[in-house]
Design an enzyme around this catalytic site. Structure first.
Site, PDB file in Angstrom:
ATOM      1  N   GLY A   1     -16.783 -10.939 -19.586  1.00 19.58           N
ATOM      2  CA  GLY A   1     -15.392 -11.399 -19.641  1.00 19.58           C
ATOM      3  C   GLY A   1     -14.971 -11.741 -21.063  1.00 19.58           C
ATOM      4  O   GLY A   1     -13.826 -11.505 -21.450  1.00 19.58           O
TER       5      GLY A   1
ATOM      6  N   GLU B   1     -13.518 -26.828 -12.873  1.00 24.77           N
ATOM      7  CA  GLU B   1     -13.128 -27.905 -11.953  1.00 24.77           C
ATOM      8  C   GLU B   1     -12.493 -29.018 -12.774  1.00 24.77           C
ATOM      9  O   GLU B   1     -12.630 -29.030 -14.007  1.00 24.77           O
ATOM     10  CB  GLU B   1     -14.373 -28.451 -11.240  1.00 24.77           C
ATOM     11  CG  GLU B   1     -15.066 -27.422 -10.381  1.00 24.77           C
ATOM     12  CD  GLU B   1     -16.186 -28.008  -9.536  1.00 24.77           C
ATOM     13  OE1 GLU B   1     -16.530 -29.190  -9.739  1.00 24.77           O
ATOM     14  OE2 GLU B   1     -16.685 -27.280  -8.673  1.00 24.77           O
TER      15      GLU B   1
ATOM     16  N   THR C   1     -14.720 -22.091 -24.523  1.00 24.70           N
ATOM     17  CA  THR C   1     -14.003 -22.498 -25.731  1.00 24.70           C
ATOM     18  C   THR C   1     -14.727 -21.962 -26.980  1.00 24.70           C
ATOM     19  O   THR C   1     -15.880 -21.509 -26.907  1.00 24.70           O
ATOM     20  CB  THR C   1     -13.985 -24.040 -25.841  1.00 24.70           C
ATOM     21  OG1 THR C   1     -15.352 -24.482 -25.907  1.00 24.70           O
ATOM     22  CG2 THR C   1     -13.283 -24.692 -24.663  1.00 24.70           C
TER      23      THR C   1
ATOM     24  N   GLU D   1     -12.523 -18.807 -20.686  1.00 24.71           N
ATOM     25  CA  GLU D   1     -13.796 -18.053 -20.650  1.00 24.71           C
ATOM     26  C   GLU D   1     -14.774 -18.556 -21.721  1.00 24.71           C
ATOM     27  O   GLU D   1     -15.533 -17.787 -22.309  1.00 24.71           O
ATOM     28  CB  GLU D   1     -13.541 -16.550 -20.694  1.00 24.71           C
ATOM     29  CG  GLU D   1     -12.676 -16.139 -19.493  1.00 24.71           C
ATOM     30  CD  GLU D   1     -12.723 -14.683 -19.120  1.00 24.71           C
ATOM     31  OE1 GLU D   1     -13.702 -14.013 -19.444  1.00 24.71           O
ATOM     32  OE2 GLU D   1     -11.754 -14.237 -18.481  1.00 24.71           O
TER      33      GLU D   1
HETATM   34  N1  COS Z   1     -26.572 -14.785 -18.674  1.00 17.00           N
HETATM   35  C1  COS Z   1     -27.393 -15.010 -17.618  1.00 17.00           C
HETATM   36  N2  COS Z   1     -27.948 -16.210 -17.381  1.00 17.00           N
HETATM   37  C2  COS Z   1     -27.639 -17.209 -18.232  1.00 17.00           C
HETATM   38  C3  COS Z   1     -26.790 -17.040 -19.341  1.00 17.00           C
HETATM   39  C4  COS Z   1     -26.252 -15.762 -19.533  1.00 17.00           C
HETATM   40  N3  COS Z   1     -25.425 -15.522 -20.548  1.00 17.00           N
HETATM   41  N4  COS Z   1     -26.663 -18.211 -19.992  1.00 17.00           N
HETATM   42  C5  COS Z   1     -27.428 -19.096 -19.324  1.00 17.00           C
HETATM   43  N5  COS Z   1     -27.993 -18.483 -18.266  1.00 17.00           N
HETATM   44  C6  COS Z   1     -28.911 -19.079 -17.305  1.00 17.00           C
HETATM   45  C7  COS Z   1     -30.138 -19.629 -18.014  1.00 17.00           C
HETATM   46  O1  COS Z   1     -31.119 -18.623 -18.165  1.00 17.00           O
HETATM   47  C8  COS Z   1     -30.553 -20.699 -17.065  1.00 17.00           C
HETATM   48  O2  COS Z   1     -31.199 -20.130 -15.956  1.00 17.00           O
HETATM   49  P1  COS Z   1     -32.713 -20.511 -15.544  1.00 17.00           P
HETATM   50  O3  COS Z   1     -32.778 -22.012 -15.518  1.00 17.00           O
HETATM   51  O4  COS Z   1     -32.887 -19.859 -14.227  1.00 17.00           O
HETATM   52  O5  COS Z   1     -33.559 -19.939 -16.626  1.00 17.00           O
HETATM   53  C9  COS Z   1     -29.244 -21.240 -16.539  1.00 17.00           C
HETATM   54  O6  COS Z   1     -28.312 -20.211 -16.716  1.00 17.00           O
HETATM   55  C10 COS Z   1     -28.788 -22.517 -17.209  1.00 17.00           C
HETATM   56  O7  COS Z   1     -28.640 -22.244 -18.567  1.00 17.00           O
HETATM   57  P2  COS Z   1     -28.591 -23.380 -19.669  1.00 17.00           P
HETATM   58  O8  COS Z   1     -29.786 -24.274 -19.488  1.00 17.00           O
HETATM   59  O9  COS Z   1     -28.397 -22.720 -20.965  1.00 17.00           O
HETATM   60  O10 COS Z   1     -27.320 -24.218 -19.204  1.00 17.00           O
HETATM   61  P3  COS Z   1     -26.450 -25.298 -19.982  1.00 17.00           P
HETATM   62  O11 COS Z   1     -26.076 -26.360 -19.024  1.00 17.00           O
HETATM   63  O12 COS Z   1     -27.127 -25.692 -21.237  1.00 17.00           O
HETATM   64  O13 COS Z   1     -25.081 -24.516 -20.266  1.00 17.00           O
HETATM   65  C11 COS Z   1     -23.538 -23.134 -21.397  1.00 17.00           C
HETATM   66  C12 COS Z   1     -24.982 -23.361 -20.929  1.00 17.00           C
HETATM   67  C13 COS Z   1     -22.944 -24.317 -22.103  1.00 17.00           C
HETATM   68  C14 COS Z   1     -23.617 -21.944 -22.326  1.00 17.00           C
HETATM   69  C15 COS Z   1     -22.692 -22.794 -20.149  1.00 17.00           C
HETATM   70  O14 COS Z   1     -22.531 -23.929 -19.330  1.00 17.00           O
HETATM   71  C16 COS Z   1     -21.340 -22.234 -20.487  1.00 17.00           C
HETATM   72  O15 COS Z   1     -21.205 -21.055 -20.817  1.00 17.00           O
HETATM   73  N6  COS Z   1     -20.275 -23.064 -20.381  1.00 17.00           N
HETATM   74  C17 COS Z   1     -18.929 -22.601 -20.548  1.00 17.00           C
HETATM   75  C18 COS Z   1     -18.428 -22.118 -19.246  1.00 17.00           C
HETATM   76  C19 COS Z   1     -17.135 -21.395 -19.395  1.00 17.00           C
HETATM   77  O16 COS Z   1     -17.051 -20.381 -20.049  1.00 17.00           O
HETATM   78  N7  COS Z   1     -16.109 -21.938 -18.740  1.00 17.00           N
HETATM   79  C20 COS Z   1     -14.872 -21.311 -18.677  1.00 17.00           C
HETATM   80  C21 COS Z   1     -14.596 -21.060 -17.241  1.00 17.00           C
HETATM   81  S1  COS Z   1     -13.951 -19.504 -16.888  1.00 17.00           S
HETATM   82  S2  COS Z   1     -12.124 -19.598 -17.564  1.00 17.00           S
END
Ligand code: COS
Length: 392
Positions: free
Chosen positions: A254, A139, A377, A375
């Site tokens: 991905g 977003e 950074t 997907e």
């Molecule tokens: N698979 C399954 N569940 C996952 C997971 C994974 N790889 N990573 C995290 N989760 C789950 C956690 O288990 C947690 O769930 P519960 O609270 O039910 O236990 C929940 O997701 C939140 O996880 P977390 O507390 O780690 O969240 P954060 O806010 O700290 O964020 C990151 C984690 C930064 C790793 C995540 O926001 C991320 O990947 N950001 C990048 C997003 C992205 O790739 N954007 C590009 C868009 S597509 S072009």
């Protein structure tokens, strides 16, 4: 030569591909050379979405490679998918990102977590190339910080009312369906996020401006706007509040696809540099005979082989049903860095010719950059890897 753990030898290491894997790689290579290469410079220049080629890729089974044949897919493994991704990306990273999003974010996500009715309704069209899918998490104010979703999906009994904006959506203007992450219950934070399947043409769903990009210019990147869009409850993926975990699980897979894309961009640039170095003469001999060029080629080939091994390891772990999030993040982090380094060196080997469009390496250099961004950074990949290392 690529390497892979032999499928029939659990517990042992083999660096040979199976015959099936070689055939799939050859099919993707032939298609890329004969059908993606002609016109790739013009599509990049004109930001032209490869409409006809998408249909062709559907016919060849490249859009739903890992989907069960009962839903129109190829029933292949992730190793096959990354081999194909590398070959397509050597020539046209705009086409390969369409393949990657459709295969690993949309089809895989739907098949793994969708209901039987959702799979039967959407997978055949997604695998055949009748339409492509989009994955909508980012977003204007939520990229890396993906839990901060401002898009809302208000629960209205039998449907959700969707409002908000999504940014930088690959396939955004073309997608037949979009998987949209949205906040239903803000008090529950990420546990209140849902993933909804939104069909093209649903009232209130508008396609915003097309982004003009540095690279992958033939891919279709848009913002999407939702204004009181009614989405039936039957279009939610998973139970209430599963949307964030859905997005994270799907992105793990991905990232293997994007790592393979980065690998392909690097190996495509390297192959062009190698060929050029054997043809171009300077100081009375082919430049490949100069140690200055040999050392560049040696470094490029070594980095590419290391990236390939990481990509194949992540793919193989996914195929074996093992946890693969850490390997996927490592593969993407490293392969995207290699793509940046190798494409820059490929231009250097080409000298002035490398700086002009006709020789392809300048496009690969521009295309490489996105692999460090989308997907997740490179900074997010390091964060994911570190959390695995620390058991956090
Ligand atoms: N698979 C399954 N569940 C996952 C997971 C994974 N790889 N990573 C995290 N989760 C789950 C956690 O288990 C947690 O769930 P519960 O609270 O039910 O236990 C929940 O997701 C939140 O996880 P977390 O507390 O780690 O969240 P954060 O806010 O700290 O964020 C990151 C984690 C930064 C790793 C995540 O926001 C991320 O990947 N950001 C990048 C997003 C992205 O790739 N954007 C590009 C868009 S597509 S072009």
């Amino acid at each position: 030569m690529a390497a892979v753990l032999a499928p029939d030898a659990p517990g042992t290491l083999s660096f040979e591909l199976s015959d099936e894997h070689k055939l799939i790689r050859q099919m993707a290579r032939d298609f890329a050379q004969s059908e993606l290469l002609p016109g790739v410079i013009e599509r990049d220049r004109d930001e032209k979405f490869p409409e006809e080629l998408v249909r062709r890729m559907g016919e060849l089974g490249l859009l739903g490679m890992m989907v069960d044949p009962q839903y129109g897919g190829g029933g292949m493994d992730t190793v096959s998918y990354v081999l194909a991704m590398e070959e397509l990306s050597k020539i046209d990273a705009s086409a390969s990102v369409i393949v990657s999003v459709n295969n690993s974010l949309v089809c895989w996500g739907l098949e793994k977590f969708g209901t039987e009715a959702q799979k039967r309704k959407y997978l055949p069209a997604l695998t055949s190339g009748e339409y492509v899918g989009a994955f909508c998490l980012s977003e204007p104010e939520a990229g890396s910080d993906a839990t901060s979703q401002r898009t809302t999906a208000e629960d209205r009994g039998d449907h959700y009312l969707l409002n908000g904006t999504k940014n930088w959506i690959t396939n955004g203007g073309r997608a037949g369906i979009s998987l949209v992450m949205a906040q239903t219950d803000a008090a529950k934070k990420h546990k209140g996020i849902n993933c909804l399947i939104v069909e093209r043409g649903t009232p209130g769903f508008a396609i915003g401006k097309k982004e003009e990009k540095l690279g992958i210019r033939g891919s279709d990147t848009h913002s999407l706007m939702f204004s009181d869009v009614k989405v039936p409850k039957a279009n939610r993926i998973g139970e209430d509040g599963f949307g964030f975990r859905f997005a994270m699980s799907v992105l793990d897979g991905g990232r293997i696809g994007i790592a393979a894309q980065a690998l392909g961009i690097a190996s495509g640039a390297y192959e062009l540099a190698l060929k050029y170095a054997k043809e171009r003469k300077a100081f009375g001999t082919e430049i490949a005979n100069h140690q200055a060029i040999q050392f560049k080629l040696a470094d490029m080939a070594t980095q590419i082989e290391a990236a390939r091994l990481l990509v194949l390891k992540a793919a193989r772990e996914k195929d074996l049903g093992k946890p693969f999030g850490q390997s996927a993040a490592m593969a993407k982090l490293y392969a995207s860095k290699v793509a940046m380094a190798v494409t820059a060196e490929a231009i250097q080997v080409h000298g002035g010719y490398g700086y002009v469009k006709e020789f392809h390496v300048e496009r690969l250099y521009r295309d490489a950059k996105i692999t460090e961004i989308y997907e997740g950074t490179s900074e997010i990949q390091r964060l994911v890897i570190a959390r695995h290392l620390l058991g956090a």
